[in-house]
Write an enzyme that holds these catalytic residues in place. Structure first.
Site, PDB file in Angstrom:
ATOM      1  N   HIS A 238      30.364  49.395  43.305  1.00  0.00           N
ATOM      2  CA  HIS A 238      31.604  50.312  43.415  1.00  0.00           C
ATOM      3  C   HIS A 238      32.293  49.799  44.481  1.00  0.00           C
ATOM      4  O   HIS A 238      32.845  48.791  44.567  1.00  0.00           O
ATOM      5  CB  HIS A 238      30.758  51.651  43.438  1.00  0.00           C
ATOM      6  CG  HIS A 238      31.750  52.954  43.242  1.00  0.00           C
ATOM      7  ND1 HIS A 238      33.187  52.679  42.841  1.00  0.00           N
ATOM      8  CD2 HIS A 238      31.548  54.004  43.537  1.00  0.00           C
ATOM      9  CE1 HIS A 238      33.595  53.968  42.877  1.00  0.00           C
ATOM     10  NE2 HIS A 238      32.812  54.827  43.343  1.00  0.00           N
ATOM     11  N   HIS A 281      35.191  45.713  35.263  1.00  0.00           N
ATOM     12  CA  HIS A 281      35.337  47.267  35.217  1.00  0.00           C
ATOM     13  C   HIS A 281      34.887  47.793  34.267  1.00  0.00           C
ATOM     14  O   HIS A 281      34.988  47.293  32.839  1.00  0.00           O
ATOM     15  CB  HIS A 281      36.814  47.587  35.321  1.00  0.00           C
ATOM     16  CG  HIS A 281      37.132  49.004  35.854  1.00  0.00           C
ATOM     17  ND1 HIS A 281      37.244  50.150  35.317  1.00  0.00           N
ATOM     18  CD2 HIS A 281      37.188  49.260  37.248  1.00  0.00           C
ATOM     19  CE1 HIS A 281      37.252  51.030  35.901  1.00  0.00           C
ATOM     20  NE2 HIS A 281      37.222  50.846  37.232  1.00  0.00           N
ATOM     21  N   ASP A 334      39.414  45.791  44.102  1.00  0.00           N
ATOM     22  CA  ASP A 334      38.604  45.262  45.134  1.00  0.00           C
ATOM     23  C   ASP A 334      39.019  43.800  45.760  1.00  0.00           C
ATOM     24  O   ASP A 334      38.553  43.458  46.657  1.00  0.00           O
ATOM     25  CB  ASP A 334      37.272  45.702  45.087  1.00  0.00           C
ATOM     26  CG  ASP A 334      37.065  47.259  45.057  1.00  0.00           C
ATOM     27  OD1 ASP A 334      37.568  47.706  46.136  1.00  0.00           O
ATOM     28  OD2 ASP A 334      36.132  47.767  44.237  1.00  0.00           O
TER      29      ASP A 334
HETATM   30  C1  LIG Z   1      32.115  46.923  37.605  1.00  0.00           C
HETATM   31  C2  LIG Z   1      30.794  46.778  36.931  1.00  0.00           C
HETATM   32  C3  LIG Z   1      29.665  47.187  37.646  1.00  0.00           C
HETATM   33  C4  LIG Z   1      31.006  46.990  35.723  1.00  0.00           C
HETATM   34  O1  LIG Z   1      29.744  47.192  34.990  1.00  0.00           O
HETATM   35  P1  LIG Z   1      29.698  47.222  33.338  1.00  0.00           P
HETATM   36  O2  LIG Z   1      30.564  48.192  32.727  1.00  0.00           O
HETATM   37  O3  LIG Z   1      28.008  47.465  32.989  1.00  0.00           O
HETATM   38  O4  LIG Z   1      29.921  45.625  33.039  1.00  0.00           O
HETATM   39  P2  LIG Z   1      30.154  45.238  31.439  1.00  0.00           P
HETATM   40  O5  LIG Z   1      29.150  45.958  30.393  1.00  0.00           O
HETATM   41  O6  LIG Z   1      31.640  45.291  30.935  1.00  0.00           O
HETATM   42  O7  LIG Z   1      29.491  43.619  31.539  1.00  0.00           O
HETATM   43  C5  LIG Z   1      29.714  42.652  30.325  1.00  0.00           C
HETATM   44  C6  LIG Z   1      29.027  41.507  30.491  1.00  0.00           C
HETATM   45  O8  LIG Z   1      30.090  40.757  31.554  1.00  0.00           O
HETATM   46  C7  LIG Z   1      29.350  40.537  32.727  1.00  0.00           C
HETATM   47  N1  LIG Z   1      29.968  40.827  34.000  1.00  0.00           N
HETATM   48  C8  LIG Z   1      30.615  41.987  34.373  1.00  0.00           C
HETATM   49  N2  LIG Z   1      30.970  41.952  35.493  1.00  0.00           N
HETATM   50  C9  LIG Z   1      30.833  40.652  36.071  1.00  0.00           C
HETATM   51  C10 LIG Z   1      31.028  39.924  37.124  1.00  0.00           C
HETATM   52  N3  LIG Z   1      31.487  40.581  38.184  1.00  0.00           N
HETATM   53  N4  LIG Z   1      30.751  38.884  37.336  1.00  0.00           N
HETATM   54  C11 LIG Z   1      29.767  38.483  36.455  1.00  0.00           C
HETATM   55  N5  LIG Z   1      29.489  38.789  35.414  1.00  0.00           N
HETATM   56  C12 LIG Z   1      30.032  40.017  34.917  1.00  0.00           C
HETATM   57  C13 LIG Z   1      27.961  41.472  32.802  1.00  0.00           C
HETATM   58  O9  LIG Z   1      26.749  40.987  33.287  1.00  0.00           O
HETATM   59  C14 LIG Z   1      27.672  41.676  31.163  1.00  0.00           C
HETATM   60  O10 LIG Z   1      27.086  40.357  30.704  1.00  0.00           O
HETATM   61  P3  LIG Z   1      25.684  40.144  29.677  1.00  0.00           P
HETATM   62  O11 LIG Z   1      26.548  40.836  28.525  1.00  0.00           O
HETATM   63  O12 LIG Z   1      25.721  38.767  29.686  1.00  0.00           O
HETATM   64  O13 LIG Z   1      24.754  41.222  30.388  1.00  0.00           O
HETATM   65  C15 LIG Z   1      30.607  45.201  37.078  1.00  0.00           C
HETATM   66  O14 LIG Z   1      31.793  44.716  36.162  1.00  0.00           O
HETATM   67  C16 LIG Z   1      30.405  44.432  38.191  1.00  0.00           C
HETATM   68  O15 LIG Z   1      29.144  44.508  38.644  1.00  0.00           O
HETATM   69  N6  LIG Z   1      31.301  43.853  38.858  1.00  0.00           N
HETATM   70  C17 LIG Z   1      31.125  43.495  40.237  1.00  0.00           C
HETATM   71  C18 LIG Z   1      31.241  44.489  41.343  1.00  0.00           C
HETATM   72  C19 LIG Z   1      32.708  44.928  41.334  1.00  0.00           C
HETATM   73  O16 LIG Z   1      33.638  44.449  41.384  1.00  0.00           O
HETATM   74  N7  LIG Z   1      32.666  46.451  41.387  1.00  0.00           N
HETATM   75  C20 LIG Z   1      33.795  47.118  41.628  1.00  0.00           C
HETATM   76  C21 LIG Z   1      34.352  47.890  40.469  1.00  0.00           C
HETATM   77  S1  LIG Z   1      36.019  48.629  40.635  1.00  0.00           S
END
Ligand SMILES: CC(C)(COP(=O)(O)OP(=O)(O)OC[C@H]1O[C@@H](n2cnc3c(N)ncnc32)[C@H](O)[C@@H]1OP(=O)(O)O)[C@@H](O)C(=O)NCCC(=O)NCCS
Length: 393
Positions: A238, A281, A334
Protein backbone atom coordinates in the site's frame (compact mmCIF):
# COMPACT_ATOMS: atom_id res chain seq x y z
CA UNK A 1 -26.35 -24.66 17.91
CA UNK A 2 -23.56 -27.04 16.91
CA UNK A 3 -23.95 -28.30 13.40
CA UNK A 4 -21.55 -29.79 10.85
CA UNK A 5 -23.57 -28.43 7.95
CA UNK A 6 -22.84 -25.12 6.28
CA UNK A 7 -25.71 -22.65 6.59
CA UNK A 8 -27.61 -21.66 3.44
CA UNK A 9 -26.50 -18.05 4.03
CA UNK A 10 -22.81 -18.96 3.87
CA UNK A 11 -23.23 -21.51 1.08
CA UNK A 12 -24.90 -18.93 -1.15
CA UNK A 13 -22.62 -16.00 -0.26
CA UNK A 14 -20.24 -14.64 -2.91
CA UNK A 15 -16.58 -15.23 -2.15
CA UNK A 16 -13.93 -12.97 -3.65
CA UNK A 17 -10.32 -13.32 -2.53
CA UNK A 18 -9.02 -10.00 -1.19
CA UNK A 19 -12.58 -8.63 -1.63
CA UNK A 20 -11.75 -7.98 -5.31
CA UNK A 21 -14.73 -6.65 -7.20
CA UNK A 22 -16.93 -6.42 -4.09
CA UNK A 23 -18.81 -3.20 -3.33
CA UNK A 24 -18.42 -3.01 0.46
CA UNK A 25 -20.28 0.23 1.14
CA UNK A 26 -21.40 3.59 -0.20
CA UNK A 27 -19.46 6.84 -0.27
CA UNK A 28 -20.01 10.32 -1.63
CA UNK A 29 -16.39 11.34 -1.02
CA UNK A 30 -14.48 9.80 -3.89
CA UNK A 31 -14.90 7.75 -7.05
CA UNK A 32 -11.97 5.58 -8.22
CA UNK A 33 -12.42 4.19 -11.72
CA UNK A 34 -10.21 3.52 -14.68
CA UNK A 35 -12.17 6.25 -16.47
CA UNK A 36 -11.43 8.91 -13.85
CA UNK A 37 -10.58 9.78 -10.25
CA UNK A 38 -12.98 12.23 -8.63
CA UNK A 39 -12.97 13.86 -5.19
CA UNK A 40 -16.59 14.89 -4.52
CA UNK A 41 -17.06 15.31 -8.27
CA UNK A 42 -13.82 17.24 -8.95
CA UNK A 43 -11.46 15.46 -11.35
CA UNK A 44 -7.89 14.84 -10.23
CA UNK A 45 -6.12 16.57 -13.17
CA UNK A 46 -8.31 19.64 -12.56
CA UNK A 47 -7.45 19.63 -8.83
CA UNK A 48 -3.71 19.06 -9.40
CA UNK A 49 -3.57 21.94 -11.88
CA UNK A 50 -5.86 24.42 -10.17
CA UNK A 51 -6.31 23.70 -6.46
CA UNK A 52 -4.10 23.75 -3.37
CA UNK A 53 -3.89 20.92 -0.84
CA UNK A 54 -5.73 23.05 1.75
CA UNK A 55 -8.61 23.57 -0.70
CA UNK A 56 -8.74 19.83 -1.40
CA UNK A 57 -8.70 19.00 2.32
CA UNK A 58 -11.60 21.43 2.81
CA UNK A 59 -13.54 19.77 -0.02
CA UNK A 60 -13.00 16.35 1.57
CA UNK A 61 -13.72 17.32 5.17
CA UNK A 62 -16.41 19.96 4.78
CA UNK A 63 -18.03 18.58 1.63
CA UNK A 64 -17.92 21.52 -0.79
CA UNK A 65 -15.52 23.87 -2.53
CA UNK A 66 -14.60 26.72 -0.14
CA UNK A 67 -15.16 30.37 -0.99
CA UNK A 68 -12.36 32.82 -0.15
CA UNK A 69 -13.69 33.51 3.35
CA UNK A 70 -14.18 29.84 4.20
CA UNK A 71 -10.71 28.97 2.92
CA UNK A 72 -9.08 31.75 4.95
CA UNK A 73 -10.91 30.53 8.05
CA UNK A 74 -9.92 26.90 7.41
CA UNK A 75 -6.24 27.80 6.90
CA UNK A 76 -6.30 29.87 10.09
CA UNK A 77 -7.79 26.97 12.02
CA UNK A 78 -5.07 24.63 10.75
CA UNK A 79 -2.25 27.06 11.53
CA UNK A 80 -3.62 27.54 15.07
CA UNK A 81 -3.52 23.75 15.63
CA UNK A 82 -0.05 23.06 14.23
CA UNK A 83 2.05 23.12 17.39
CA UNK A 84 2.54 19.82 19.23
CA UNK A 85 1.82 19.50 22.97
CA UNK A 86 4.87 19.10 25.24
CA UNK A 87 4.12 15.40 25.85
CA UNK A 88 4.37 14.63 22.11
CA UNK A 89 7.62 16.60 21.79
CA UNK A 90 8.97 14.62 24.74
CA UNK A 91 7.86 11.33 23.11
CA UNK A 92 9.68 12.28 19.89
CA UNK A 93 12.85 12.99 21.89
CA UNK A 94 12.49 9.72 23.81
CA UNK A 95 12.02 7.61 20.68
CA UNK A 96 15.09 9.19 19.01
CA UNK A 97 17.57 6.44 20.02
CA UNK A 98 15.19 3.70 18.76
CA UNK A 99 14.74 5.61 15.48
CA UNK A 100 18.49 5.88 15.07
CA UNK A 101 18.91 2.18 15.93
CA UNK A 102 16.20 1.26 13.42
CA UNK A 103 13.97 -0.61 15.88
CA UNK A 104 11.47 2.24 15.53
CA UNK A 105 10.50 3.43 12.05
CA UNK A 106 8.85 6.77 11.17
CA UNK A 107 5.47 5.25 10.26
CA UNK A 108 5.20 3.57 13.66
CA UNK A 109 6.25 6.81 15.36
CA UNK A 110 3.44 8.63 13.49
CA UNK A 111 0.97 5.96 14.65
CA UNK A 112 2.04 6.26 18.28
CA UNK A 113 2.02 10.07 18.16
CA UNK A 114 -1.59 10.03 16.89
CA UNK A 115 -2.52 7.57 19.63
CA UNK A 116 -0.93 9.79 22.29
CA UNK A 117 -2.68 12.85 20.86
CA UNK A 118 -5.97 11.04 21.43
CA UNK A 119 -5.30 10.83 25.18
CA UNK A 120 -5.16 14.60 25.49
CA UNK A 121 -7.75 15.61 22.90
CA UNK A 122 -10.78 16.98 24.74
CA UNK A 123 -13.06 15.54 22.03
CA UNK A 124 -11.43 12.10 21.85
CA UNK A 125 -14.45 10.06 23.03
CA UNK A 126 -17.04 12.27 21.29
CA UNK A 127 -18.15 10.89 17.89
CA UNK A 128 -20.56 13.73 17.06
CA UNK A 129 -20.12 15.36 13.64
CA UNK A 130 -18.90 18.63 15.18
CA UNK A 131 -16.34 16.89 17.44
CA UNK A 132 -15.15 14.70 14.58
CA UNK A 133 -14.55 17.73 12.37
CA UNK A 134 -12.58 19.46 15.14
CA UNK A 135 -10.45 16.32 15.65
CA UNK A 136 -9.91 15.94 11.90
CA UNK A 137 -8.55 19.48 11.63
CA UNK A 138 -6.27 19.00 14.63
CA UNK A 139 -4.84 15.75 13.27
CA UNK A 140 -4.37 17.20 9.78
CA UNK A 141 -2.69 20.33 11.17
CA UNK A 142 -0.32 18.38 13.43
CA UNK A 143 0.96 15.68 11.06
CA UNK A 144 3.67 17.89 9.46
CA UNK A 145 5.00 18.83 12.90
CA UNK A 146 5.11 15.15 13.94
CA UNK A 147 7.09 14.30 10.78
CA UNK A 148 9.26 17.41 10.83
CA UNK A 149 10.17 17.27 14.51
CA UNK A 150 10.84 13.52 14.21
CA UNK A 151 13.29 14.29 11.40
CA UNK A 152 14.91 16.99 13.56
CA UNK A 153 15.50 14.33 16.25
CA UNK A 154 16.93 11.88 13.67
CA UNK A 155 19.28 14.61 12.41
CA UNK A 156 20.33 15.51 15.97
CA UNK A 157 19.08 19.07 15.52
CA UNK A 158 16.81 21.23 17.69
CA UNK A 159 13.10 21.27 16.83
CA UNK A 160 12.24 23.84 14.16
CA UNK A 161 9.94 26.42 15.77
CA UNK A 162 8.01 23.99 17.99
CA UNK A 163 6.06 26.80 19.66
CA UNK A 164 4.12 27.42 16.41
CA UNK A 165 4.66 24.11 14.64
CA UNK A 166 6.63 25.89 11.93
CA UNK A 167 6.08 29.11 10.02
CA UNK A 168 2.45 30.35 10.10
CA UNK A 169 2.88 32.04 6.72
CA UNK A 170 3.71 28.77 4.93
CA UNK A 171 1.26 26.33 3.36
CA UNK A 172 0.78 22.78 4.72
CA UNK A 173 3.24 21.46 2.09
CA UNK A 174 5.87 24.20 2.38
CA UNK A 175 5.70 24.10 6.18
CA UNK A 176 6.22 20.32 6.13
CA UNK A 177 9.50 20.77 4.21
CA UNK A 178 10.48 23.71 6.42
CA UNK A 179 9.88 21.72 9.62
CA UNK A 180 11.99 18.83 8.32
CA UNK A 181 14.98 20.97 7.32
CA UNK A 182 14.78 24.42 8.92
CA UNK A 183 15.04 25.83 5.37
CA UNK A 184 12.12 27.47 3.59
CA UNK A 185 11.65 25.53 0.34
CA UNK A 186 11.82 27.15 -3.08
CA UNK A 187 8.41 27.64 -4.68
CA UNK A 188 8.83 24.80 -7.19
CA UNK A 189 9.54 22.20 -4.48
CA UNK A 190 6.71 23.45 -2.28
CA UNK A 191 4.25 23.24 -5.18
CA UNK A 192 5.50 19.80 -6.18
CA UNK A 193 4.92 18.46 -2.65
CA UNK A 194 1.58 20.30 -2.56
CA UNK A 195 0.50 18.46 -5.75
CA UNK A 196 1.71 15.14 -4.33
CA UNK A 197 -0.47 15.78 -1.26
CA UNK A 198 -3.45 16.54 -3.52
CA UNK A 199 -2.88 13.25 -5.39
CA UNK A 200 -2.50 11.27 -2.15
CA UNK A 201 -5.41 12.83 -0.24
CA UNK A 202 -8.15 10.31 -0.99
CA UNK A 203 -8.83 7.05 -2.85
CA UNK A 204 -12.15 5.54 -1.71
CA UNK A 205 -12.05 2.05 -0.17
CA UNK A 206 -8.28 1.41 -0.36
CA UNK A 207 -6.84 -0.79 2.40
CA UNK A 208 -6.06 1.95 4.93
CA UNK A 209 -9.31 3.85 4.46
CA UNK A 210 -11.28 0.62 4.65
CA UNK A 211 -9.43 -0.17 7.89
CA UNK A 212 -10.39 3.23 9.28
CA UNK A 213 -14.01 2.66 8.29
CA UNK A 214 -14.09 -0.79 9.89
CA UNK A 215 -12.82 0.75 13.14
CA UNK A 216 -15.26 3.67 12.92
CA UNK A 217 -18.05 1.20 12.11
CA UNK A 218 -17.88 -0.25 15.62
CA UNK A 219 -18.48 3.32 16.86
CA UNK A 220 -14.89 3.52 18.00
CA UNK A 221 -13.19 6.93 17.85
CA UNK A 222 -11.37 8.93 15.16
CA UNK A 223 -7.89 8.73 16.71
CA UNK A 224 -8.18 4.93 16.83
CA UNK A 225 -9.40 4.82 13.24
CA UNK A 226 -6.49 7.00 12.08
CA UNK A 227 -3.99 4.83 14.00
CA UNK A 228 -5.41 1.82 12.15
CA UNK A 229 -5.18 3.69 8.86
CA UNK A 230 -1.51 4.50 9.48
CA UNK A 231 -0.73 0.87 10.34
CA UNK A 232 -2.37 -0.32 7.11
CA UNK A 233 -0.74 2.37 4.98
CA UNK A 234 2.72 1.40 6.21
CA UNK A 235 2.77 -1.90 4.31
CA UNK A 236 4.79 -1.99 1.05
CA UNK A 237 1.78 -3.27 -0.91
CA UNK A 238 0.00 0.00 0.00
CA UNK A 239 1.53 3.38 0.96
CA UNK A 240 4.91 1.89 1.86
CA UNK A 241 5.39 1.35 -1.87
CA UNK A 242 6.74 4.90 -2.39
CA UNK A 243 9.72 4.09 -0.14
CA UNK A 244 10.03 0.55 -1.53
CA UNK A 245 10.01 1.84 -5.12
CA UNK A 246 12.95 4.16 -4.45
CA UNK A 247 14.86 1.43 -2.60
CA UNK A 248 14.29 -0.81 -5.64
CA UNK A 249 15.68 1.84 -8.01
CA UNK A 250 18.74 2.13 -5.77
CA UNK A 251 19.20 -1.66 -6.01
CA UNK A 252 18.91 -1.46 -9.81
CA UNK A 253 21.47 1.37 -9.82
CA UNK A 254 23.88 -0.77 -7.77
CA UNK A 255 23.24 -3.72 -10.11
CA UNK A 256 24.07 -1.54 -13.14
CA UNK A 257 27.17 -0.14 -11.39
CA UNK A 258 28.44 -3.71 -11.09
CA UNK A 259 28.13 -4.19 -14.86
CA UNK A 260 24.52 -5.46 -15.05
CA UNK A 261 21.66 -3.97 -17.06
CA UNK A 262 18.18 -2.80 -16.14
CA UNK A 263 16.81 -5.58 -18.38
CA UNK A 264 18.96 -8.11 -16.52
CA UNK A 265 17.67 -6.93 -13.14
CA UNK A 266 14.10 -7.14 -14.34
CA UNK A 267 14.51 -10.61 -15.85
CA UNK A 268 15.98 -11.78 -12.57
CA UNK A 269 13.07 -10.19 -10.67
CA UNK A 270 10.54 -11.92 -12.92
CA UNK A 271 12.35 -15.27 -12.56
CA UNK A 272 12.44 -15.01 -8.76
CA UNK A 273 8.86 -13.62 -8.53
CA UNK A 274 10.13 -10.42 -6.88
CA UNK A 275 7.40 -7.80 -6.88
CA UNK A 276 8.33 -4.61 -8.69
CA UNK A 277 7.43 -1.88 -6.23
CA UNK A 278 5.34 1.03 -7.46
CA UNK A 279 3.69 -1.11 -10.14
CA UNK A 280 0.21 -2.58 -10.39
CA UNK A 281 -3.10 -1.63 -8.84
CA UNK A 282 -6.25 -3.44 -7.77
CA UNK A 283 -8.53 -1.03 -9.66
CA UNK A 284 -6.39 0.65 -12.33
CA UNK A 285 -5.33 -2.08 -14.75
CA UNK A 286 -4.57 0.41 -17.57
CA UNK A 287 -2.66 3.04 -15.60
CA UNK A 288 -3.00 5.23 -12.50
CA UNK A 289 -4.28 8.76 -13.31
CA UNK A 290 -2.00 10.22 -10.67
CA UNK A 291 1.33 8.75 -11.82
CA UNK A 292 1.98 10.90 -14.94
CA UNK A 293 1.00 14.09 -13.10
CA UNK A 294 3.62 13.61 -10.39
CA UNK A 295 6.16 12.06 -12.79
CA UNK A 296 6.17 15.19 -14.98
CA UNK A 297 6.75 17.51 -12.00
CA UNK A 298 9.54 15.32 -10.60
CA UNK A 299 11.25 14.96 -13.97
CA UNK A 300 11.24 18.74 -14.45
CA UNK A 301 12.93 19.23 -11.06
CA UNK A 302 15.49 16.53 -11.96
CA UNK A 303 16.10 18.10 -15.38
CA UNK A 304 16.99 21.44 -13.77
CA UNK A 305 19.28 19.70 -11.26
CA UNK A 306 21.25 17.89 -13.98
CA UNK A 307 22.32 14.38 -15.02
CA UNK A 308 22.84 12.95 -11.51
CA UNK A 309 19.16 13.51 -10.76
CA UNK A 310 17.79 12.86 -14.22
CA UNK A 311 19.37 9.41 -14.28
CA UNK A 312 16.73 8.14 -11.83
CA UNK A 313 13.89 9.18 -14.12
CA UNK A 314 15.65 7.72 -17.17
CA UNK A 315 16.15 4.45 -15.29
CA UNK A 316 12.52 4.63 -14.16
CA UNK A 317 11.41 5.01 -17.80
CA UNK A 318 13.33 1.86 -18.72
CA UNK A 319 11.76 -0.09 -15.85
CA UNK A 320 8.30 1.15 -16.88
CA UNK A 321 8.85 0.18 -20.52
CA UNK A 322 9.98 -3.34 -19.64
CA UNK A 323 7.11 -3.84 -17.15
CA UNK A 324 4.61 -2.79 -19.78
CA UNK A 325 6.15 -4.88 -22.58
CA UNK A 326 6.73 -8.04 -20.56
CA UNK A 327 3.95 -7.97 -17.93
CA UNK A 328 1.47 -5.37 -19.16
CA UNK A 329 1.59 -3.75 -15.71
CA UNK A 330 1.56 0.05 -15.34
CA UNK A 331 3.23 2.18 -12.65
CA UNK A 332 1.08 3.55 -9.83
CA UNK A 333 1.54 6.96 -8.19
CA UNK A 334 4.12 5.60 -5.73
CA UNK A 335 6.63 4.94 -8.50
CA UNK A 336 7.16 8.57 -9.60
CA UNK A 337 6.66 9.71 -6.01
CA UNK A 338 9.74 7.82 -4.83
CA UNK A 339 11.98 9.43 -7.46
CA UNK A 340 10.42 12.87 -7.05
CA UNK A 341 10.87 13.01 -3.29
CA UNK A 342 14.39 11.59 -3.71
CA UNK A 343 15.62 14.33 -6.05
CA UNK A 344 14.20 16.89 -3.64
CA UNK A 345 16.46 15.44 -0.95
CA UNK A 346 13.70 14.08 1.30
CA UNK A 347 14.91 11.14 3.44
CA UNK A 348 13.35 7.90 2.11
CA UNK A 349 11.84 6.69 5.44
CA UNK A 350 9.70 9.86 5.52
CA UNK A 351 7.98 9.25 2.15
CA UNK A 352 5.11 7.23 3.61
CA UNK A 353 4.70 9.56 6.62
CA UNK A 354 4.31 12.41 4.08
CA UNK A 355 1.56 10.31 2.49
CA UNK A 356 -0.05 10.27 5.97
CA UNK A 357 0.17 14.09 6.16
CA UNK A 358 -2.20 14.08 3.19
CA UNK A 359 -4.33 10.92 3.49
CA UNK A 360 -5.35 11.79 7.05
CA UNK A 361 -7.82 14.18 5.39
CA UNK A 362 -9.39 11.30 3.45
CA UNK A 363 -9.44 8.94 6.44
CA UNK A 364 -11.14 11.53 8.63
CA UNK A 365 -13.73 12.30 5.92
CA UNK A 366 -14.55 8.58 5.77
CA UNK A 367 -14.75 8.25 9.57
CA UNK A 368 -17.27 11.10 9.59
CA UNK A 369 -19.25 9.54 6.74
CA UNK A 370 -19.27 6.15 8.49
CA UNK A 371 -20.40 7.63 11.81
CA UNK A 372 -23.11 9.67 10.09
CA UNK A 373 -24.77 6.58 8.57
CA UNK A 374 -23.37 3.62 10.42
CA UNK A 375 -23.81 -0.10 10.04
CA UNK A 376 -21.12 -2.31 11.52
CA UNK A 377 -18.83 -3.83 8.85
CA UNK A 378 -18.85 -7.55 9.45
CA UNK A 379 -18.37 -9.88 6.46
CA UNK A 380 -18.43 -13.67 6.45
CA UNK A 381 -15.47 -15.99 6.02
CA UNK A 382 -15.08 -19.23 4.13
CA UNK A 383 -14.12 -21.88 6.70
CA UNK A 384 -11.24 -24.14 5.59
CA UNK A 385 -10.43 -25.75 8.97
CA UNK A 386 -11.05 -29.17 10.51
CA UNK A 387 -14.53 -30.69 10.20
CA UNK A 388 -16.76 -31.13 13.26
CA UNK A 389 -15.00 -33.39 15.82
CA UNK A 390 -15.57 -34.25 19.47
CA UNK A 391 -13.40 -32.72 22.23
CA UNK A 392 -13.63 -35.78 24.52
CA UNK A 393 -12.27 -39.21 23.59
C1 LIG B 1 -1.02 -3.16 -5.84
C2 LIG B 1 -1.10 -4.67 -5.74
C3 LIG B 1 -1.03 -5.09 -4.28
C4 LIG B 1 -2.43 -5.12 -6.34
O1 LIG B 1 -2.55 -6.48 -6.12
P1 LIG B 1 -3.61 -7.39 -6.87
O2 LIG B 1 -4.82 -6.61 -7.20
O3 LIG B 1 -3.82 -8.60 -6.06
O4 LIG B 1 -2.80 -7.73 -8.20
P2 LIG B 1 -3.35 -8.43 -9.50
O5 LIG B 1 -4.40 -9.42 -9.16
O6 LIG B 1 -3.69 -7.40 -10.51
O7 LIG B 1 -2.04 -9.18 -10.03
C5 LIG B 1 -2.12 -9.88 -11.26
C6 LIG B 1 -0.80 -10.52 -11.53
O8 LIG B 1 0.19 -9.51 -11.71
C7 LIG B 1 1.24 -9.69 -10.80
N1 LIG B 1 1.67 -8.40 -10.29
C8 LIG B 1 0.88 -7.41 -9.86
N2 LIG B 1 1.65 -6.40 -9.45
C9 LIG B 1 2.93 -6.75 -9.66
C10 LIG B 1 4.16 -6.12 -9.41
N3 LIG B 1 4.20 -4.91 -8.87
N4 LIG B 1 5.30 -6.77 -9.72
C11 LIG B 1 5.24 -8.01 -10.26
N5 LIG B 1 4.10 -8.66 -10.51
C12 LIG B 1 2.96 -8.04 -10.20
C13 LIG B 1 0.64 -10.52 -9.68
O9 LIG B 1 1.66 -11.23 -8.96
C14 LIG B 1 -0.28 -11.42 -10.42
O10 LIG B 1 0.47 -12.44 -11.02
P3 LIG B 1 -0.04 -13.95 -11.03
O11 LIG B 1 -1.35 -13.91 -11.76
O12 LIG B 1 1.03 -14.68 -11.73
O13 LIG B 1 -0.18 -14.33 -9.59
C15 LIG B 1 0.04 -5.33 -6.55
O14 LIG B 1 0.00 -4.87 -7.87
C16 LIG B 1 1.40 -5.06 -5.93
O15 LIG B 1 1.82 -5.78 -5.03
N6 LIG B 1 2.12 -3.99 -6.38
C17 LIG B 1 3.41 -3.64 -5.80
C18 LIG B 1 3.21 -2.78 -4.56
C19 LIG B 1 2.68 -1.41 -4.89
O16 LIG B 1 3.19 -0.71 -5.75
N7 LIG B 1 1.64 -0.99 -4.13
C20 LIG B 1 1.06 0.33 -4.26
C21 LIG B 1 -0.32 0.25 -4.80
S1 LIG B 1 -0.98 1.86 -5.11
Amino acid sequence: MSSATISKEVAEAVYSRGLEGIIAGETSICSVEQGGLLYRGYEIHDLAANATFEEVAFVLLEGAKPDARQLARFKQELVAERALPASILQFLKDVGPALKAGTAVPMDVCRTAVSLLGHIDPDCQDNSAAANLRKAKRLLAKMPAIIGHMQNVIDGKPFVRPETGGDPTLSHAANLLYLMTGQKPVEEYARCVDVSLILYAEHDFNASTFTSRVIAGTLSDMHGAVCGGIAALKGPLHGGANEAAMEMLKRIDAWVAKGGTVEGYMDNAFATKEKLMGFGHRVYKNGDHRAPILGALGREIARKQGPNSLKWFDMGDKVQKIMLEKKNIHPNVDFPCGMTYFVMGIPVPQYTPIFVASRVSGWCAHVMEQHANNRIIRPLSKYTGAPLRPWKG
